[in-house]
Design a protein around this motif. Structure first.
Motif, PDB file in Angstrom:
ATOM      1  N   GLU A 125     -11.318   8.399   2.083  1.00 52.18           N
ATOM      2  CA  GLU A 125      -9.953   8.026   1.707  1.00 52.18           C
ATOM      3  C   GLU A 125      -8.991   9.192   1.920  1.00 52.18           C
ATOM      4  OE1 GLU A 125      -7.540   6.011  -2.043  1.00 52.18           O
ATOM      5  OE2 GLU A 125      -9.668   6.514  -2.265  1.00 52.18           O
ATOM      6  N   LEU A 126      -9.443  10.397   1.635  1.00 50.87           N
ATOM      7  CA  LEU A 126      -8.624  11.597   1.839  1.00 50.87           C
ATOM      8  C   LEU A 126      -8.287  11.761   3.321  1.00 50.87           C
ATOM      9  CD1 LEU A 126      -7.595  13.871  -0.069  1.00 50.87           C
ATOM     10  CD2 LEU A 126      -9.578  15.195   0.631  1.00 50.87           C
ATOM     11  N   VAL A 127      -9.299  11.666   4.182  1.00 51.57           N
ATOM     12  CA  VAL A 127      -9.098  11.800   5.624  1.00 51.57           C
ATOM     13  C   VAL A 127      -8.206  10.678   6.149  1.00 51.57           C
ATOM     14  CG1 VAL A 127     -10.278  11.699   7.865  1.00 51.57           C
ATOM     15  CG2 VAL A 127     -11.233  13.089   6.026  1.00 51.57           C
ATOM     16  N   THR A 128      -8.482   9.475   5.737  1.00 55.00           N
ATOM     17  CA  THR A 128      -7.703   8.316   6.198  1.00 55.00           C
ATOM     18  C   THR A 128      -6.247   8.434   5.761  1.00 55.00           C
ATOM     19  OG1 THR A 128      -9.663   6.911   6.108  1.00 55.00           O
ATOM     20  CG2 THR A 128      -7.529   5.796   6.119  1.00 55.00           C
ATOM     21  N   SER A 129      -6.036   8.846   4.527  1.00 56.66           N
ATOM     22  CA  SER A 129      -4.663   8.976   4.018  1.00 56.66           C
ATOM     23  C   SER A 129      -3.865   9.968   4.848  1.00 56.66           C
ATOM     24  CB  SER A 129      -4.675   9.431   2.556  1.00 56.66           C
ATOM     25  OG  SER A 129      -5.275   8.451   1.750  1.00 56.66           O
ATOM     26  N   ARG A 130      -4.484  11.085   5.167  1.00 60.15           N
ATOM     27  CA  ARG A 130      -3.755  12.130   5.888  1.00 60.15           C
ATOM     28  C   ARG A 130      -3.589  11.824   7.375  1.00 60.15           C
ATOM     29  NH1 ARG A 130       0.203  15.638   5.214  1.00 60.15           N
ATOM     30  NH2 ARG A 130      -0.087  17.535   6.411  1.00 60.15           N
ATOM     31  N   TYR A 131      -4.673  11.392   8.039  1.00 60.03           N
ATOM     32  CA  TYR A 131      -4.649  11.311   9.496  1.00 60.03           C
ATOM     33  C   TYR A 131      -4.407   9.907  10.044  1.00 60.03           C
ATOM     34  CZ  TYR A 131      -6.271  16.001   8.853  1.00 60.03           C
ATOM     35  OH  TYR A 131      -6.365  17.303   8.453  1.00 60.03           O
ATOM     36  N   THR A 150      -5.861  23.122  -2.937  1.00 59.75           N
ATOM     37  CA  THR A 150      -7.105  22.347  -2.995  1.00 59.75           C
ATOM     38  C   THR A 150      -7.095  21.239  -1.949  1.00 59.75           C
ATOM     39  OG1 THR A 150      -7.353  22.826  -5.347  1.00 59.75           O
ATOM     40  CG2 THR A 150      -8.583  20.929  -4.488  1.00 59.75           C
ATOM     41  N   LEU A 151      -5.962  20.564  -1.811  1.00 59.68           N
ATOM     42  CA  LEU A 151      -5.848  19.490  -0.825  1.00 59.68           C
ATOM     43  C   LEU A 151      -6.139  20.016   0.573  1.00 59.68           C
ATOM     44  CD1 LEU A 151      -5.007  16.603   0.066  1.00 59.68           C
ATOM     45  CD2 LEU A 151      -2.670  17.484   0.205  1.00 59.68           C
ATOM     46  N   PHE A 152      -5.469  21.078   0.977  1.00 62.96           N
ATOM     47  CA  PHE A 152      -5.646  21.595   2.324  1.00 62.96           C
ATOM     48  C   PHE A 152      -7.021  22.231   2.528  1.00 62.96           C
ATOM     49  CE2 PHE A 152      -0.997  21.142   2.424  1.00 62.96           C
ATOM     50  CZ  PHE A 152      -0.910  20.362   3.571  1.00 62.96           C
ATOM     51  N   ARG A 153      -7.566  22.816   1.483  1.00 65.01           N
ATOM     52  CA  ARG A 153      -8.923  23.355   1.586  1.00 65.01           C
ATOM     53  C   ARG A 153      -9.920  22.215   1.796  1.00 65.01           C
ATOM     54  NH1 ARG A 153      -9.781  25.897  -3.347  1.00 65.01           N
ATOM     55  NH2 ARG A 153     -10.913  24.069  -4.023  1.00 65.01           N
ATOM     56  N   ASN A 154      -9.752  21.120   1.045  1.00 60.36           N
ATOM     57  CA  ASN A 154     -10.644  19.964   1.197  1.00 60.36           C
ATOM     58  C   ASN A 154     -10.496  19.324   2.580  1.00 60.36           C
ATOM     59  OD1 ASN A 154     -11.564  20.366  -1.381  1.00 60.36           O
ATOM     60  ND2 ASN A 154     -10.516  18.604  -2.267  1.00 60.36           N
ATOM     61  N   LEU A 155      -9.269  19.196   3.048  1.00 66.21           N
ATOM     62  CA  LEU A 155      -9.058  18.628   4.380  1.00 66.21           C
ATOM     63  C   LEU A 155      -9.684  19.504   5.462  1.00 66.21           C
ATOM     64  CD1 LEU A 155      -5.403  17.300   4.057  1.00 66.21           C
ATOM     65  CD2 LEU A 155      -7.470  15.915   4.377  1.00 66.21           C
ATOM     66  N   GLU A 156      -9.537  20.806   5.337  1.00 70.51           N
ATOM     67  CA  GLU A 156     -10.139  21.725   6.308  1.00 70.51           C
ATOM     68  C   GLU A 156     -11.657  21.599   6.289  1.00 70.51           C
ATOM     69  OE1 GLU A 156     -10.904  24.382   9.229  1.00 70.51           O
ATOM     70  OE2 GLU A 156      -8.973  23.490   8.727  1.00 70.51           O
ATOM     71  N   MET A 157     -12.230  21.527   5.104  1.00 74.32           N
ATOM     72  CA  MET A 157     -13.672  21.383   4.972  1.00 74.32           C
ATOM     73  C   MET A 157     -14.141  20.060   5.612  1.00 74.32           C
ATOM     74  SD  MET A 157     -15.938  20.801   1.538  1.00 74.32           S
ATOM     75  CE  MET A 157     -15.176  19.201   1.390  1.00 74.32           C
ATOM     76  N   LEU A 158     -13.400  18.997   5.380  1.00 77.03           N
ATOM     77  CA  LEU A 158     -13.766  17.699   5.948  1.00 77.03           C
ATOM     78  C   LEU A 158     -13.623  17.695   7.472  1.00 77.03           C
ATOM     79  CD1 LEU A 158     -12.196  15.387   3.241  1.00 77.03           C
ATOM     80  CD2 LEU A 158     -14.644  15.655   3.768  1.00 77.03           C
ATOM     81  N   ARG A 159     -12.574  18.310   7.994  1.00 75.92           N
ATOM     82  CA  ARG A 159     -12.432  18.419   9.459  1.00 75.92           C
ATOM     83  C   ARG A 159     -13.624  19.167  10.045  1.00 75.92           C
ATOM     84  NH1 ARG A 159      -6.932  19.428   8.281  1.00 75.92           N
ATOM     85  NH2 ARG A 159      -7.289  21.665   8.416  1.00 75.92           N
TER      86      ARG A 159
END
Length: 176
Positions: A125-131, A150-159
């Motif tokens: 859901e985090l990835v979908t929401s952003r991208y 935290t948001l950008f750290r999590n997104l970077e980790m997921l990428r």
């Protein structure tokens, strides 16, 4: 060319089927997403006007790419004063390279879908929401109750995890 001209319905079906690939091609040649979307619309109109010349025995996408390339060129001429434009040589190189790597990009997208399926529901859901939905960081911070950091750290980790997953799949299928 075939004996009967292709119908408008056929064009709509082909455009619908290939819209994402056509957009990705255009967006690889222009730096702004909004411009790429405008050029996609202009390309669709140009394809409609010339669809009677389409040879249905040949692949549609390479034919459509030529129209998209011409529309990108027209856009460049209108925006000639913008400092963000690539030189003609660079744009030609990008367009040619894009055509050659299209199968690999399609394969990576297929594998990415599989890798997205391996994420937890919240991570997906985090990835979908952003991208996919292109939600702003502010909206996401509020929705997921996270700080910006935290948001950008999590997104970077997921990428990174998705990149590693796709790379691993390519290697395991002998495509890397």
């Amino acid at each position: 060319m075939t004996d009967s001209p292709p119908s408008t319905e056929n064009l709509i079906l082909l455009l619908t089927q290939h819209q994402e690939a056509l957009f990705r091609y255009i967006f690889s040649l222009v730096p702004c997403e909004a411009d790429a979307r405008d050029i996609l619309q202009e390309t669709s109109v140009a394809l409609f006007r010339k669809f009677d010349q389409y040879d249905a025995t040949r692949p549609f996408l390479p034919w459509a790419y030529r129209f998209a390339y011409l529309q990108v060129q027209k856009h460049r001429e209108k925006s000639a004063r913008s400092p963000l434009l690539f030189s003609d040589d660079v744009m030609d190189l990008l367009a040619n390279e894009r055509t050659h790597i299209e199968p690999q990009l399609d394969e990576r997208l297929r594998l990415l879908d599989g890798c997205l399926g391996k994420l937890t529901p919240q991570d997906k859901e985090l990835v979908t929401s952003r991208y996919a939905l292109r939600q702003s960081a502010e909206d996401m911070m509020q929705r997921f109750d996270m700080s910006r950091r935290t948001l950008f750290r999590n997104l970077e980790m997921l990428r990174q995890r998705l990149h590693e997953c796709v790379t691993h799949q390519l290697q395991s299928e002998g495509l890397a």
